[in-house]
Design an enzyme around this catalytic site. Structure first.
Site, mmCIF file in Angstrom:
data_model
loop_
_atom_site.group_PDB
_atom_site.id
_atom_site.type_symbol
_atom_site.label_atom_id
_atom_site.label_comp_id
_atom_site.label_asym_id
_atom_site.label_seq_id
_atom_site.Cartn_x
_atom_site.Cartn_y
_atom_site.Cartn_z
ATOM 1 N N ASP A 173 90.920 8.773 51.817
ATOM 2 C CA ASP A 173 90.252 7.879 50.880
ATOM 3 C C ASP A 173 89.792 6.611 51.599
ATOM 4 O O ASP A 173 90.583 5.959 52.282
ATOM 5 C CB ASP A 173 91.253 7.508 49.765
ATOM 6 C CG ASP A 173 90.580 7.285 48.436
ATOM 7 O OD1 ASP A 173 89.463 7.808 48.239
ATOM 8 O OD2 ASP A 173 91.172 6.595 47.588
ATOM 9 N N GLU A 197 85.752 4.806 36.093
ATOM 10 C CA GLU A 197 87.089 4.342 35.702
ATOM 11 C C GLU A 197 86.974 2.913 35.152
ATOM 12 O O GLU A 197 87.445 2.621 34.065
ATOM 13 C CB GLU A 197 88.033 4.369 36.918
ATOM 14 C CG GLU A 197 89.450 3.870 36.612
ATOM 15 C CD GLU A 197 90.341 3.776 37.854
ATOM 16 O OE1 GLU A 197 89.820 3.879 38.980
ATOM 17 O OE2 GLU A 197 91.557 3.593 37.679
#
Ligand SMILES: [Zn+2]
Length: 347
Positions: free
Chosen positions: A151, A213
């Site tokens: 990530d 999100e």
């Protein structure tokens, strides 16, 4: 069969799980005792406050009791500051896999914040050796399958992400299956990473992205446009009927994280959470914990929430478990093996 026992024994995969968010308070206190010195500031731009010192288990519990997204980011940062050596990473990997095995999570695709390690001026390669040692021991001792997803932190910029993805490509034959971008969506729009995503795909890496999100559906469109194969969170998807339809039609898996969304405050009440809407509209929903220790949840608990609060039937729960394997980046024959385990349970 009683529903509680169905969930507990149901073979599941978890696809949205951050290693750093899986560190329980006792382990973080233990790591903090190991490293009871502030991080050196000259090679540690990430840790601007010069913190990183001793924390008791109670301190960690307090740290994990944030109520908004920034509080969550600070807690996440506090954990990464105490994960420093290959041995630290080995330990938390092994403890995570033990916990997964207790919840019938047979396979996990785990995010590692490689971008954060680079940011504080450390080489990631030695740490990866620790991660792999933990993974091998976890597979041997607990029978859990695990793949890594590297990530990048989107608000650290494109160059920093490139370094992360290049490393993922080099380590691809060592259980690194894909890449992703996390962090603050508004400070690192997906479009910026388009060329990097294309390059990563060309090198055989699978593509994920946190999207929708903390921002609207446009962020999910952007993630799709750069080739993301799975959407992390996607909370704002139902705000755009066209997006909902496209995702359902293309069967793009969405990594839904109900407890996470409540604890970071991006979803105000459980009642408002769109998990049922997504499911009923044909989206390939998977359930995930995101950062289980920080959000005080388990994957079993996530299944119980949708069952108890949103009326998912046992058949629906089986479908969610099937989705979790189908949406994984495992090779087809492995997927089939796991799916058969769910089917044999249903007989
Ligand atoms: Zn996440």
């Amino acid at each position: 069969m009683k529903s509680g026992s169905l969930v507990a024994g149901l073979p599941k995969a978890e696809l949205h799980l951050h290693l750093e968010g899986s560190v329980e308070p006792a382990t973080l206190a233990e790591l903090s005792r190991r490293h009871n010195t502030p991080l050196p500031t000259e090679n540690n731009r990430y840790n601007t406050e010069g913190s990183g010192g001793l924390l008791s288990e109670k301190d960690v519990q307090r740290l994990y009791s944030f109520t908004d997204f920034m509080g969550f980011m600070m807690a996440f940062k506090a954990v990464t500051e105490r994960l420093r050596t290959p041995e630290d990473y080995e330990l938390v990997t092994l403890r995570l896999m033990e916990k997964l095995s207790r919840r019938s999570v047979l396979h996990a695709e785990v995010y590692v914040s490689v971008g954060v390690v680079h940011w504080r001026g450390q080489q990631f390669e030695p740490i990866f050796e620790g991660l792999e040692r933990g993974r091998q021991r976890g597979e041997r001792d607990f029978g859990v399958s695990l793949l890594w997803i590297f990530d990048a932190v989107r608000h650290f910029g494109v160059e920093a992400a490139e370094k992360v993805f290049d490393l993922a490509a080099i380590l691809r034959d060592r259980n690194v299956v894909g890449i992703g971008i996390g962090g603050i969506e508004s400070k690192g729009p997906a479009e910026q990473f388009k060329d990097l995503y294309k390059k990563a795909a060309d090198r055989g890496l699978r593509l994920t992205a946190h999207a929708g999100e903390t921002t609207g559906p446009e962020s999910v469109w952007a993630a799709l446009n750069i080739g993301a194969e799975r959407i992390g969170h996607g909370l704002s998807i139902p705000h755009d009927p066209e997006l909902l339809e496209v995702l359902a039609q293309k069967q793009v898996p969405v990594e839904v994280c109900v407890s996470s969304n409540l604890r970071t405050g991006v979803c105000k009440t459980l009642h408002e959470h769109p998990v049922k809407v997504m499911f009923e509209n044909g989206i390939m929903v998977t359930l995930n914990t995101d950062d289980p220790e920080m959000f005080q949840t388990t994957l079993n608990h996530e299944y119980e929430i949708v069952q108890q609060e949103f009326g998912f039937s046992e058949e629906h729960l089986r479908e969610l478990a099937r989705n979790s394997f189908e949406a994984s980046f495992l090779p087809p024959e492995k997927k089939l093996e796991f799916l058969q385990r769910i089917d044999s349970l249903a007989l």
